[in-house]
Design a protein around this motif. Structure first.
Motif, PDB file in Angstrom:
ATOM      1  N   SER B 302       0.835  -1.188   0.000  1.00 32.53           N
ATOM      2  CA  SER B 302       0.000   0.000   0.000  1.00 32.53           C
ATOM      3  C   SER B 302       0.877   1.247   0.000  1.00 32.53           C
ATOM      4  O   SER B 302       1.713   1.428   0.868  1.00 32.53           O
ATOM      5  N   TRP B 303       0.710   2.085  -1.009  1.00 33.93           N
ATOM      6  CA  TRP B 303       1.433   3.353  -1.090  1.00 33.93           C
ATOM      7  C   TRP B 303       0.495   4.478  -0.665  1.00 33.93           C
ATOM      8  O   TRP B 303      -0.621   4.569  -1.176  1.00 33.93           O
ATOM      9  N   THR B 304       0.952   5.325   0.236  1.00 32.66           N
ATOM     10  CA  THR B 304       0.196   6.535   0.538  1.00 32.66           C
ATOM     11  C   THR B 304       1.159   7.701   0.396  1.00 32.66           C
ATOM     12  O   THR B 304       2.245   7.670   0.962  1.00 32.66           O
ATOM     13  N   GLN B 305       0.802   8.690  -0.387  1.00 31.24           N
ATOM     14  CA  GLN B 305       1.715   9.821  -0.537  1.00 31.24           C
ATOM     15  C   GLN B 305       0.986  11.143  -0.401  1.00 31.24           C
ATOM     16  O   GLN B 305      -0.132  11.306  -0.866  1.00 31.24           O
ATOM     17  N   TYR B 331      -2.842   5.613  -2.545  1.00 32.35           N
ATOM     18  CA  TYR B 331      -3.622   6.747  -2.071  1.00 32.35           C
ATOM     19  C   TYR B 331      -2.737   7.978  -2.172  1.00 32.35           C
ATOM     20  O   TYR B 331      -1.649   7.993  -1.617  1.00 32.35           O
ATOM     21  N   SER B 332      -3.200   8.989  -2.887  1.00 27.54           N
ATOM     22  CA  SER B 332      -2.313  10.112  -3.140  1.00 27.54           C
ATOM     23  C   SER B 332      -3.008  11.460  -3.013  1.00 27.54           C
ATOM     24  O   SER B 332      -4.131  11.638  -3.468  1.00 27.54           O
ATOM     25  N   GLU B 460      -5.483   7.001   5.508  1.00 27.36           N
ATOM     26  CA  GLU B 460      -4.564   5.883   5.271  1.00 27.36           C
ATOM     27  C   GLU B 460      -3.201   6.099   5.920  1.00 27.36           C
ATOM     28  O   GLU B 460      -2.401   5.182   6.011  1.00 27.36           O
ATOM     29  N   LEU B 461      -2.905   7.336   6.289  1.00 21.52           N
ATOM     30  CA  LEU B 461      -1.594   7.616   6.879  1.00 21.52           C
ATOM     31  C   LEU B 461      -1.562   7.141   8.328  1.00 21.52           C
ATOM     32  O   LEU B 461      -2.571   7.193   9.014  1.00 21.52           O
ATOM     33  N   PRO B 462      -0.371   6.712   8.793  1.00 19.60           N
ATOM     34  CA  PRO B 462      -0.260   6.414  10.228  1.00 19.60           C
ATOM     35  C   PRO B 462      -0.657   7.655  11.025  1.00 19.60           C
ATOM     36  O   PRO B 462      -0.345   8.780  10.628  1.00 19.60           O
ATOM     37  N   MET B 463      -1.350   7.430  12.113  1.00 19.38           N
ATOM     38  CA  MET B 463      -1.932   8.505  12.915  1.00 19.38           C
ATOM     39  C   MET B 463      -1.040   9.723  13.117  1.00 19.38           C
ATOM     40  O   MET B 463      -1.417  10.844  12.820  1.00 19.38           O
ATOM     41  N   GLU B 464       0.192   9.490  13.620  1.00 13.85           N
ATOM     42  CA  GLU B 464       1.013  10.641  13.994  1.00 13.85           C
ATOM     43  C   GLU B 464       1.414  11.476  12.778  1.00 13.85           C
ATOM     44  O   GLU B 464       1.724  12.641  12.893  1.00 13.85           O
TER      45      GLU B 464
END
Lengths: 250, 482
Positions: B302-305, B331-332, B460-464
Motif C-alpha cells: 500500500s502506497w500513501t503519498q 492513495y495520493s 490511510e496515513l499512520p496517525m502521527e
C-alpha cells in the motif's frame, strides 16, 4: 440594533436593491415577504457580506457599527447569522467540526477561551434532541447527503449553538413538511429574547402561523413598499402580491 | 474583492519554512560523471565487487538512454556533468555510533524541521534512520528492532553487513535499465535505507526516514529496499525537506519493495522538498521510481503519498501484483501551487489470479501550477478475476492553474473488472462563503475544505503523520483562494 438606510446594491450590472429602508430593534421579529426576484435573498446576502454584490449606495449599521465596513467573518463574529436558503455541502468536513470551529472563532473574537470538547458535545447533543435530529448527524459531513429538510434543521441547529444577536433566516421554511416546519419554528422561537432580533425572509404566510412577527414588510422591485403588523401577512395571503405592487403603480 | 486579492497575495508570499543551510564541511566529489566517478563512489563506500560491476553496467546502460519527455512537465535541460554525485558530512574518523556522537549542528537542523530525534524517537516510538545528504548519520531503536529480528539500517551498512540480501534483492523490482532516472540512480546512488522483516514478524514500530538535501548542487540519489518475508508486516514512512536554493536540484531516488507470501508493506510518504519561490525560481526536480512487487500470494503493498513540494514531480509509485490474491493500493494527495508542476500517479500491473488494486488520487492545483494524474492499470491474460477501482479527483483554486488526468487501461483478461471515476471541481465560492458566514477565517475555511477533500487519503496515513500532513497542506496552500 439594525438600521438600513437607502441601501442600493447591484450584481452583474443589474440593480437589485433600489433604496431599502428598515429598522429592527432588539427583541423584535420581522418578516420580509415578497414575490420571487424582489430582492429578498439579495438583501440577506448583502447584509451577511457576500462579495458578489456591489453596494452602490446607502448605509447599514449594526449595534451602531458600520456593518458594510466589516468582512463577512467579522459580521458573523459580531453576532450576525444567516440561515441559508440553499445550505451548501462540504464533503469530508465533519458537521460537528465546522460548528465547533465556528463557535471557537466567535469566542476568540469575544476574548473567551475555546470551548471544552466534552461540554461542546453535551451542548450539541442537547440542541440536536431539541431539533429532532438523529445521532448520525455527529459523524456526517457538512450537509453531505442531507435532505432539504435536514439541511434547514441543520441551519437552525447552528443558529441555536452560535446564539446570534441577529438571525436572518432566508426561506428557512421552504421545502419543509408540516412537522419539520413546527420543529424549525420551535427552534427559532426558543431563541426569542429581549436582547436578540430575527429577520425572517419568506414567501409564505404559513411560517408566520408558528413564528409570530412584530412587523411585516413587503419587498418588491428592490424596495420595501409596505410595512405593517402581522395582519399585513394575512391580507397579503388573501389579496396576493399584486395588490401591493399595484398600489405602488397607482 | 480587492481587499481579498491583497490578502491572497500577502498570504501566498509566505516563505518556505525549511529553507536554511546547515554549515558543515562536506566531503564531496567535484561535479561531473564518468566511470571514474562511479568507481570512486563505490570505493568510498568499500563496496564488494559485485556492486561495483552492477553500478558500472547501469552506468553504461544509462549512457545509451535518453531523458524521457512524455511527462506533462517543462524544464530547462539538466546538465548531468554539472552535478556533484557524492556529498557526505565529514565525520571525525568514524561514523557516530549513537545520537550523542552526532554533530549537534545536524541535530539542530532536524529540530528546525520539527523532528527532534530524541524526543520523536522516544515519544512516538519511531525509529528514524536520518539521511543527511547522502550518508545516514543516526539510527535509533536498532536494538529493539534487532530483538524482533528486523534489520533497519542505512543502505551502506546493509551492503557491508548483509551483502547476500542485497545481491539477491537489489534491482529485482526496478531493474537498473528500467528507465533513465532509475539507471542513473543505479550507477551513482550513495545511500538510503534498508529494511528486512523476517518471516512471521510484525515490525514492532513504524519505521521512518527523514531525507534532506543539504549541500548546494548535489543531486541526491538514494536507494531504498524493503523486504517483507513470508507473513511479515511493516509500515514505513518517508519524509523529505530541502533547503531553499536558487538553482534547481536534482533528486532521482529508487525505492523497491518486495512482499513475499502473506506479507504486508505500507509505505507512506510526506514530501515537501523546496518547491521553488513564487516566481518559479529554484526548487527540487524530483524524478523518482518507486515500485513494489507483491511476489507472494495474499501479499499486500500500500502506497500513501502526500506531495506538497518540489518544483517538478515525476513519480509513479507502482505495484506489480504477481502473487495470487495479492492487493495493491495507491492513495495520493498531490498539491501544486505557484509554478509547481506535478506529473504523478501509479501503475498497477495485474499478473496473478484474483489480484485487486485500488487507486485514489486527489490533485489540488493553485496559483499557476500544473497538476497531472497519470495512471496505468494493466491486466495481463494470466490475471483471471482481477479487479481495479480507480478514483481521481481534482480541485482547482483560482483561475490560472490546471489539472489533467491521463488514465491508461490495458485489459487482457475478460474476467477482469475495472472501474474508473473522475471529477474536477473548483473550490466553491459558496462553500467558502458558508464558512465565512459562520465566523471562520478564509484561511481556516480553505484548510477545512481541502482537508475534507483529502480525507480518504489522510485516513490511510499512520496517525502521527496524518496530523503532520494536514499541517503541511495548510502551509502549502495558505491564502491560495481564487
Amino acid at each position: 440594533m439594525l438600521k438600513i438606510t437607502d441601501l442600493r446594491a447591484r450584481v452583474a450590472g443589474r440593480d437589485i436593491l433600489k433604496g431599502v429602508n428598515l429598522e429592527v430593534n432588539a427583541g423584535e421579529v420581522h418578516a420580509i415577504m415578497g414575490p420571487n426576484g424582489s430582492g429578498k435573498s439579495t438583501l440577506a446576502q448583502v447584509l451577511a457580506g457576500r462579495e458578489d454584490y456591489e453596494i452602490t449606495g446607502g448605509s447599514v449599521t449594526f449595534e451602531g457599527r458600520d456593518l458594510l465596513a466589516l468582512r463577512a467573518e467579522e459580521r458573523a463574529r459580531a453576532g450576525l447569522f444567516l440561515g441559508f436558503q440553499y445550505p451548501v455541502e462540504i464533503p469530508g468536513v465533519n458537521n460537528v467540526y465546522l460548528l465547533k470551529a465556528a463557535l471557537n472563532a466567535k469566542r476568540k473574537a469575544a476574548g473567551e477561551s475555546e470551548v471544552d470538547a466534552y461540554e461542546f458535545l453535551a451542548l450539541i447533543k442537547q440542541k440536536m434532541k431539541f431539533m429532532h435530529m438523529s445521532e448520525s448527524f455527529l459523524t456526517r459531513g457538512v450537509n453531505e447527503g442531507f435532505s432539504g429538510g435536514e439541511k434547514k434543521r441543520n441551519e437552525v441547529l447552528q443558529m441555536l449553538v452560535l446564539e446570534p444577536k441577529l438571525a436572518i433566516l432566508d426561506e428557512t421554511d421552504s421545502g419543509l413538511d408540516i412537522d419539520a416546519l413546527k420543529v424549525v419554528s420551535n427552534g427559532v422561537n426558543s431563541l426569542r429574547d429581549p436582547q436578540r432580533a430575527v429577520v425572517l425572509v419568506t414567501h409564505y404566510q404559513r411560517l408566520l402561523d408558528y413564528i409570530e412577527p412584530d412587523r411585516v414588510h413587503v419587498l418588491s422591485g428592490g424596495r420595501i413598499l409596505k410595512s405593517g403588523d402581522k395582519s399585513l401577512a394575512k391580507e397579503l395571503e388573501r389579496r396576493g402580491y399584486d395588490w401591493v405592487a399595484g398600489a405602488e403603480v397607482a | 474583492m480587492s481587499s481579498k486579492s491583497e490578502e491572497v497575495v500577502a498570504l501566498l508570499s509566505q516563505k518556505y519554512r525549511h529553507g536554511f543551510v546547515t554549515d558543515i564541511e562536506s566531503d564531496s566529489l567535484p561535479p561531473g560523471l564518468d566511470e571514474g566517478v562511479v568507481t570512486a563512489i563505490s570505493r568510498k563506500k568499500n563496496e564488494p565487487p559485485f556492486l561495483l560491476d552492477w553500478r558500472l553496467k547501469a552506468f553504461r546502460h544509462w549512457q545509451t538512454m535518453r531523458e524521457p519527455t512524455w511527462a506533462h512537465v517543462h524544464y530547462k535541460p539538466i546538465d548531468y556533468q554539472d552535478i556533484s554525485y557524492y556529498s557526505a558530512p565529514r565525520a571525525p574518523a568514524n561514523a557516530p555510533k549513537s545520537l550523542d556522537e552526532v554533530d549537534p549542528k545536524l541535530l539542530a537542523t532536524y529540530a528546525k524541521l520539527g523532528i527532534p530525534l530524541h524526543e520523536r524517537a522516544r515519544l512516538a516510538g519511531v525509529a528514524v534512520d536520518a539521511v543527511f545528504d547522502s550518508v545516514s548519520v543516526a539510527t535509533t531503536f536498532k536494538e529493539k528492532l534487532g530483538k524482533a529480528g528486523v534489520i533497519f539500517c542505512s543502505f551502506s551498512d546493509a551492503v557491508r553487513d548483509h551483502p547476500a540480501l542485497i545481491e539477491r534483492y537489489l534491482g529485482s523490482v526496478v531493474p537498473p535499465g528500467d528507465n533513465y532516472f532509475a539507471a542513473l540512480n543505479s550507477a551513482v546512488f550513495s545511500d538510503g535505507s534498508f529494511v528486512y522483516v523476517p518471516p512471521g514478524v510484525r515490525c514492532p514500530m513504524e519505521l521512518s526516514t527523514y531525507f534532506r538535501i543539504n549541500a548546494a548542487k548535489t543531486g541526491q540519489f538514494e536507494r531504498t529496499l524493503i523486504i517483507a518475508a513470508e507473513g511479515a508486516t511493516v509500515s514505513y514512512l518517508e519524509g523529505c525537506t530541502a533547503p531553499m536554493r536558487d538553482e534547481n536540484q536534482l533528486h532521482a531516488a529508487v525505492v523497491e519493495l518486495v512482499a513475499l507470501d502473506d506479507a504486508r508493506i505500507k509505505y507512506s510518504t510526506v514530501q515537501n522538498w523546496y518547491p521553488g519561490d513564487e516566481n518559479g525560481l529554484g526548487g527540487i526536480y524530483n524524478f523518482v521510481t518507486k515500485r513494489g512487487e507483491c511476489r507472494g500470494r495474499n501479499s499486500k503493498i500500500s502506497w500513501t503519498q502526500v506531495e506538497t513540494g518540489s518544483a517538478i514531480t515525476w513519480k509513479y509509485p507502482s505495484c506489480v501484483l504477481r502473487g495470487e490474491n495479492s492487493i495493491g493500493e495507491f492513495y495520493s494527495v498531490a498539491v501544486a501551487n505557484n509554478y509547481q508542476q506535478a506529473d504523478t500517479g501509479t501503475k498497477m500491473i495485474h499478473i496473478g489470479r484474483n489480484t485487486k488494486s485500488t487507486i485514489v488520487s486527489k490533485g489540488i492545483s493553485a496559483g499557476h501550477a500544473e497538476n497531472t494524474y497519470r495512471g496505468l492499470v494493466k491486466i495481463l491474460p494470466s490475471a483471471a478475476g482481477a479487479r481495479n477501482f480507480t478514483q481521481c479527483d481534482s480541485l482547482l483554486m483560482g483561475p490560472l492553474c490546471a489539472a489533467h488526468t491521463f488514465p491508461y487501461m490495458e485489459v487482457k483478461n475478460p474476467t477482469a473488472t475495472v472501474e474508473h471515476e473522475a471529477s474536477t471541481s473548483k473550490i466553491g465560492e459558496d462553500q467558502l462563503f458558508y464558512c465565512l458566514q459562520r465566523g471562520i477565517s478564509a484561511e481556516d475555511a480553505v484548510n477545512m475544505i481541502v482537508s475534507g477533500f483529502c480525507k480518504v487519503v489522510f485516513k490511510e496515513l499512520p496517525m502521527e503523520f496524518a496530523v503532520e500532513a494536514q499541517n503541511l497542506l495548510s502551509v502549502s496552500l495558505e491564502g491560495a483562494v481564487g
